[in-house]
Motif scaffolding. Structure first.
Motif, PDB file in Angstrom:
ATOM      1  N   HIS A   5      -0.183  -3.543   5.488  1.00  0.00           N
ATOM      2  CA  HIS A   5       0.166  -2.348   6.271  1.00  0.00           C
ATOM      3  C   HIS A   5      -0.137  -1.085   5.469  1.00  0.00           C
ATOM      4  N   ASP A   6       0.247  -1.070   4.216  1.00  0.00           N
ATOM      5  CA  ASP A   6      -0.030   0.087   3.376  1.00  0.00           C
ATOM      6  C   ASP A   6      -1.519   0.274   3.166  1.00  0.00           C
ATOM      7  N   LEU A   7      -2.256  -0.826   3.019  1.00  0.00           N
ATOM      8  CA  LEU A   7      -3.701  -0.738   2.835  1.00  0.00           C
ATOM      9  C   LEU A   7      -4.364  -0.161   4.073  1.00  0.00           C
ATOM     10  N   VAL A   8      -3.952  -0.599   5.247  1.00  0.00           N
ATOM     11  CA  VAL A   8      -4.510  -0.053   6.493  1.00  0.00           C
ATOM     12  C   VAL A   8      -4.299   1.455   6.560  1.00  0.00           C
ATOM     13  N   GLU A   9      -3.116   1.908   6.207  1.00  0.00           N
ATOM     14  CA  GLU A   9      -2.853   3.339   6.253  1.00  0.00           C
ATOM     15  C   GLU A   9      -3.672   4.084   5.206  1.00  0.00           C
ATOM     16  N   ASP A  10      -3.869   3.483   4.041  1.00  0.00           N
ATOM     17  CA  ASP A  10      -4.713   4.109   3.029  1.00  0.00           C
ATOM     18  C   ASP A  10      -6.151   4.233   3.518  1.00  0.00           C
ATOM     19  N   ILE A  11      -6.635   3.187   4.195  1.00  0.00           N
ATOM     20  CA  ILE A  11      -7.998   3.220   4.739  1.00  0.00           C
ATOM     21  C   ILE A  11      -8.112   4.318   5.789  1.00  0.00           C
ATOM     22  N   VAL A 128      -9.008  -5.896   6.731  1.00  0.00           N
ATOM     23  CA  VAL A 128      -7.893  -6.409   5.925  1.00  0.00           C
ATOM     24  C   VAL A 128      -7.516  -7.829   6.323  1.00  0.00           C
ATOM     25  N   ASP A 129      -7.873  -8.255   7.536  1.00  0.00           N
ATOM     26  CA  ASP A 129      -7.607  -9.617   8.008  1.00  0.00           C
ATOM     27  C   ASP A 129      -8.823 -10.051   8.822  1.00  0.00           C
ATOM     28  N   PRO A 130      -9.916 -10.409   8.153  1.00  0.00           N
ATOM     29  CA  PRO A 130     -11.155 -10.673   8.887  1.00  0.00           C
ATOM     30  C   PRO A 130     -11.051 -11.814   9.883  1.00  0.00           C
ATOM     31  N   GLY A 185     -16.197   7.179  -5.115  1.00  0.00           N
ATOM     32  CA  GLY A 185     -15.278   7.588  -6.169  1.00  0.00           C
ATOM     33  C   GLY A 185     -14.111   6.639  -6.347  1.00  0.00           C
ATOM     34  N   GLU A 186     -13.119   7.066  -7.123  1.00  0.00           N
ATOM     35  CA  GLU A 186     -11.998   6.214  -7.495  1.00  0.00           C
ATOM     36  C   GLU A 186     -11.149   5.825  -6.292  1.00  0.00           C
ATOM     37  N   ARG A 187     -10.954   6.748  -5.364  1.00  0.00           N
ATOM     38  CA  ARG A 187     -10.141   6.429  -4.193  1.00  0.00           C
ATOM     39  C   ARG A 187     -10.807   5.325  -3.372  1.00  0.00           C
ATOM     40  N   HIS A 188     -12.105   5.422  -3.211  1.00  0.00           N
ATOM     41  CA  HIS A 188     -12.876   4.384  -2.536  1.00  0.00           C
ATOM     42  C   HIS A 188     -12.760   3.060  -3.296  1.00  0.00           C
ATOM     43  N   GLY A 189     -12.904   3.127  -4.613  1.00  0.00           N
ATOM     44  CA  GLY A 189     -12.827   1.924  -5.427  1.00  0.00           C
ATOM     45  C   GLY A 189     -11.473   1.252  -5.356  1.00  0.00           C
ATOM     46  N   ASP A 190     -10.394   2.034  -5.316  1.00  0.00           N
ATOM     47  CA  ASP A 190      -9.051   1.465  -5.228  1.00  0.00           C
ATOM     48  C   ASP A 190      -8.876   0.685  -3.927  1.00  0.00           C
ATOM     49  N   ILE A 191      -9.404   1.236  -2.825  1.00  0.00           N
ATOM     50  CA  ILE A 191      -9.331   0.524  -1.549  1.00  0.00           C
ATOM     51  C   ILE A 191     -10.142  -0.759  -1.615  1.00  0.00           C
ATOM     52  N   MET A 192     -11.359  -0.672  -2.135  1.00  0.00           N
ATOM     53  CA  MET A 192     -12.230  -1.839  -2.177  1.00  0.00           C
ATOM     54  C   MET A 192     -11.598  -2.983  -2.965  1.00  0.00           C
TER      55      MET A 192
END
Length: 256
Positions: A5-11, A128-130, A185-192
């Motif tokens: 859930h947190d990852l979806v919101e970050d994306i 996040v849930d393929p 950048g770093e924000r993209h990398g953290d999500i990946m």
């Protein structure tokens, strides 16, 4: 690892933040002419005769939307970033046969068997849930419907792309491209790093998952025509970028 859930919101927050300048980063805007023709050719060949009912997942700023709509199809363009949808709606204001939908591409909530084709560009690597997403896409396709995926392995350079990646790294160090930095950048990398495909999306991983969801008749479509067209319309830095990653187009069918 954070919860999904947190990852979806970050994306959602990340791509909303990028919406105003998204088209300025290489690989997002589709130049008219040879590049647009190359992106659209798989749609011409495999979606079927117009007007088909087409769902575009994660439409972003509406670049692919224009191509599939120009082919004469009835298009629903879906994205879960309201900021991205605002840009796309402005681009396509007043067009018939086109609706925009604020929804999650991994859980569309669209009716069963309601589309002739589903397509997406550079979405699958972010899921996040393929498995759940592929099952949902299978559900909303009509029997005989087509799924058309444009994507790539963005986690690391291809073996053939390592030299291009090294040259680009030196180029960026000497003359940074602010739009490329935003994209990688770093924000993209953290999500990946937190995504199921964060360590790389490959056909070898993707195909069994689509088969498990019920798709069959998987077909590889060459991506090279797009890369060649991009090299015709871009400067040297972006020409090098076309050579870094393994990119692919995949067609799958729902039995019918």
């Amino acid at each position: 690892m954070k919860a999904n859930h947190d990852l979806v919101e970050d994306i959602r927050d990340y791509w909303s933040w990028r919406s105003a300048t998204f088209d300025l980063a290489f690989g997002h805007r589709i130049a008219p002419g040879p590049e647009a023709h190359a992106w659209a050719q798989p749609m011409r060949d495999h979606i079927g005769p117009a007007p088909a009912r087409v769902l575009e997942l994660a439409c972003g700023t509406g670049e692919v939307t224009q191509l599939v709509h120009d082919l004469g199809h009835d298009v629903t363009a879906l994205d879960f970033s309201e900021a991205m949808l605002a840009v796309a709606r402005t681009k396509h204001a007043g067009k018939p046969r086109l609706r925009f939908l604020h929804a999650d591409a991994g859980r569309t909530m669209e009716p069963d068997a309601s589309y002739d084709a589903v397509l997406c560009r550079h979405l699958v690597w972010t899921l996040v849930d393929p498995e759940a997403a592929f099952a949902d896409w299978f559900r909303i396709l009509r029997p005989g419907g087509r799924l058309l995926i444009y994507d790539g392995n963005w986690a690391r350079p291809a073996r053939s792309g390592r030299l291009a990646a090294w040259i680009l790294a030196q180029w960026e160090r000497l003359s940074p491209d602010p739009h490329y930095d935003a994209a990688m950048g770093e924000r993209h990398g953290d999500i990946m790093r937190r995504l199921p495909f964060g360590d790389g999306l490959t056909l070898e991983r993707l195909e069994p998952m689509l088969a498990a969801a019920g798709f069959h008749g998987l077909q590889h479509i060459p991506h090279d025509p797009i890369a060649r067209a991009q090299r015709r319309t871009n400067g040297w830095r972006n020409r090098l970028r076309t050579r870094v990653y393994d990119r692919f187009i995949l067609l799958a069918r729902k039995p019918g």
